[in-house]
Enzyme design. Structure first.
Site, mmCIF file in Angstrom:
data_model
loop_
_atom_site.group_PDB
_atom_site.id
_atom_site.type_symbol
_atom_site.label_atom_id
_atom_site.label_comp_id
_atom_site.label_asym_id
_atom_site.label_seq_id
_atom_site.Cartn_x
_atom_site.Cartn_y
_atom_site.Cartn_z
ATOM 1 N N GLU A 128 0.828 -1.210 0.000
ATOM 2 C CA GLU A 128 0.000 0.000 0.000
ATOM 3 C C GLU A 128 0.863 1.261 0.000
ATOM 4 O O GLU A 128 0.510 2.264 -0.626
ATOM 5 C CB GLU A 128 -0.918 -0.006 1.217
ATOM 6 N N THR A 181 -5.198 7.526 -5.576
ATOM 7 C CA THR A 181 -5.225 7.682 -4.122
ATOM 8 C C THR A 181 -4.272 8.772 -3.669
ATOM 9 O O THR A 181 -4.599 9.597 -2.811
ATOM 10 C CB THR A 181 -4.852 6.349 -3.439
#
Length: 307
Positions: A128, A181
């Protein structure tokens, strides 16, 4: 066991009021991954179907997450990974988390489960970090644990599994636009007022209480975001119409999935979730934006073996 094939679920993160701490796993959409042991050290990504993503280990989230696990393992060999990528990157339903979580879960199975779920989340968080510059856990935690999860703390990492009411369904629509993101995080404010904080904390507590009590009305009242959604929603065409129409046809609540552009709604019962899906489709057809849509039970298993 030398090889394993796994289903890696898509996830909804933030869940309205729970920015970076709440997430849930989906059952109807996810990646598939084959992981096998090799005698050669390291991680080799041999094939990616469905999306154009880097095969280089250090540039792929599954490779980075896998290396994090290998670093803490006594295993002297390595792994090969094949990915059938069915979750589009930038969709807001945990594309990078599915690859990261799937890789470390599968490796752990092949090694005889030396690591706990909490440790697997820590490894997957490194994937991530590669994807979004932040090692957040609100997608990878539900992907590994299944169901709803709360990241109670990041330092030290503390994950709490939350019960899932049996009639709870999710509807997720993904408009065919991309919201990265990393970009969507940059527009967020770094300070909030005490008033907004109090509203948000109340909703987080209410949502978790509603899940424990099977209180669908309380879940619905708590699916409100006073901090992130007002800012990020401007990046998503038709968001306000999608949300108001979904609630009008019976959704408990509606919000942005992850960093967007996907929008999710939670409903009591599949029939309501399907009606919500129809209302969402109509909104985007009227706007002229193509989309994917999913109606799903909450996946209470997380990553699972399928072969």
């Amino acid at each position: 066991m030398e090889e394993i094939k796994v289903f890696c679920p898509a996830t909804i993160a933030n869940v309205s009021c729970g920015f970076d701490v709440l997430g849930l796993a989906l059952d109807a959409v996810g990646d598939e991954m084959i992981v096998r042991k090799t005698s050669e050290k390291g991680i080799t990504i041999t094939k990616i179907l469905g999306q154009k993503l880097p095969l280089e280990t250090n540039l792929n989230v599954s490779g980075v997450a896998g290396l994090a696990l290998l670093e803490k393992s006594d295993y002297q060999g390595g792994f090969e990974i094949e990915i059938d990528k069915k979750i589009k990157p930038g969709s807001g339903i945990g594309s990078s988390a599915a690859s990261s979580a799937g890789a470390v879960w599968a490796m752990n199975e092949l090694l005889g489960k030396p690591f706990s779920n909490l440790e697997l989340v820590q490894f997957a968080m490194q994937g991530e970090k590669l994807a979004s510059d932040v090692a957040h856990a609100d997608n990878v935690a539900p992907a590994i644990y299944g169901g709803f999860t709360l990241v109670r703390s990041y330092k030290p990492l503390d994950i709490v599994s939350i019960p899932t009411p049996s009639e709870l369904f999710a509807t997720v629509i993904h408009p065919q636009i991309e919201v990265k993101t990393s970009d969507s995080r940059k527009i967020l404010k770094t300070n909030i007022t005490l008033e907004k904080g109090i509203q948000q904390w109340g909703n987080v507590g209410g949502l978790i209480a509603g899940l424990f009590k099977n209180d669908y009305d309380l879940i619905g009242r708590s699916l409100e975001d006073h901090i992130v959604e007002p800012i990020r929603s401007i990046l998503i065409p038709g968001f306000d119409d999608i949300k108001s129409n979904a609630i009008e046809v019976g959704a408990l609540g509606c919000g942005i999935s992850g960093s967007g552009p996907s929008i999710f709604a939670l409903s009591k019962g599949e029939n309501v979730a399907q009606a919500v899906a129809e209302s969402m489709k109509e909104t985007y057809r009227n706007i002229g934006i193509p989309f994917d849509i999913h109606v799903s039970k909450v996946n209470t298993e997380g990553v699972k073996r399928i072969a």
